[in-house]
Design a protein around this motif. Structure first.
Motif, PDB file in Angstrom:
ATOM      1  N   ALA A  27       0.835  -1.204   0.000  1.00 37.36           N
ATOM      2  CA  ALA A  27       0.000   0.000   0.000  1.00 37.36           C
ATOM      3  C   ALA A  27       0.870   1.256   0.000  1.00 37.36           C
ATOM      4  CB  ALA A  27      -0.932  -0.001   1.212  1.00 37.36           C
ATOM      5  N   LEU A  28       1.932   1.240   0.798  1.00 39.78           N
ATOM      6  CA  LEU A  28       2.838   2.389   0.824  1.00 39.78           C
ATOM      7  C   LEU A  28       3.529   2.571  -0.524  1.00 39.78           C
ATOM      8  CD1 LEU A  28       4.421   2.011   4.378  1.00 39.78           C
ATOM      9  CD2 LEU A  28       2.753   3.728   3.633  1.00 39.78           C
ATOM     10  N   ASN A  29       3.937   1.478  -1.135  1.00 38.98           N
ATOM     11  CA  ASN A  29       4.559   1.563  -2.455  1.00 38.98           C
ATOM     12  C   ASN A  29       3.585   2.112  -3.484  1.00 38.98           C
ATOM     13  OD1 ASN A  29       6.980   0.569  -1.503  1.00 38.98           O
ATOM     14  ND2 ASN A  29       6.574  -1.529  -2.148  1.00 38.98           N
ATOM     15  N   ALA A  30       2.332   1.669  -3.392  1.00 38.05           N
ATOM     16  CA  ALA A  30       1.309   2.157  -4.320  1.00 38.05           C
ATOM     17  C   ALA A  30       1.056   3.649  -4.116  1.00 38.05           C
ATOM     18  CB  ALA A  30       0.018   1.367  -4.142  1.00 38.05           C
ATOM     19  N   GLU A  31       1.038   4.076  -2.858  1.00 35.37           N
ATOM     20  CA  GLU A  31       0.851   5.498  -2.573  1.00 35.37           C
ATOM     21  C   GLU A  31       2.009   6.316  -3.138  1.00 35.37           C
ATOM     22  OE1 GLU A  31       0.324   5.963   1.617  1.00 35.37           O
ATOM     23  OE2 GLU A  31      -1.688   5.092   1.613  1.00 35.37           O
ATOM     24  N   ASP A  32       3.222   5.832  -2.970  1.00 38.51           N
ATOM     25  CA  ASP A  32       4.387   6.531  -3.513  1.00 38.51           C
ATOM     26  C   ASP A  32       4.326   6.615  -5.037  1.00 38.51           C
ATOM     27  OD1 ASP A  32       5.411   6.930  -0.988  1.00 38.51           O
ATOM     28  OD2 ASP A  32       6.790   5.215  -1.073  1.00 38.51           O
ATOM     29  N   ALA A  33       3.932   5.523  -5.658  1.00 36.23           N
ATOM     30  CA  ALA A  33       3.813   5.509  -7.119  1.00 36.23           C
ATOM     31  C   ALA A  33       2.721   6.472  -7.578  1.00 36.23           C
ATOM     32  CB  ALA A  33       3.525   4.097  -7.613  1.00 36.23           C
TER      33      ALA A  33
END
Length: 104
Positions: A27-33
């Protein structure tokens, strides 16, 4: 299973914690992307706006008289290029003939 009094190597709680951590990381990676994508979209929109302004500025500068003058100059330059190409060919042929005469 295990002997009485022994604990299993991984409990259900540990497994669920690991799953939750991987989902949290995803989820954090998706938010960063997503943030990066929004930033890139904003940059591209700004760039497109600047280019549209430049295009409208260029179109505003071209009056009918200016377009006609540039077209006339372009035609004159093309004729001059044809003339110079013909002159160059003629001079090249003369040079070849002079070199041929010099050999004999």
């Amino acid at each position: 299973m295990t002997q009485p009094g022994e604990y299993p190597s991984r409990t259900c709680v540990e497994q669920s914690d690991e799953r939750e951590e991987t989902w949290r990381e995803r989820a954090l990676n998706a938010e960063d992307a997503l943030k990066a994508a929004h930033s890139e979209i904003l940059t591209q929109r700004t760039r497109i706006g600047e280019h549209l302004c430049q295009i409208s500025d260029l179109q505003a500068e071209w009056t009918e008289g200016t377009i006609q003058r540039i077209t006339t100059e372009n035609t004159t330059l093309k004729q001059r290029v044809r003339q110079l190409t013909t002159d160059n060919r003629t001079l090249d042929e003369r040079l070849k003939a002079a070199r041929s005469n010099l050999r004999f």
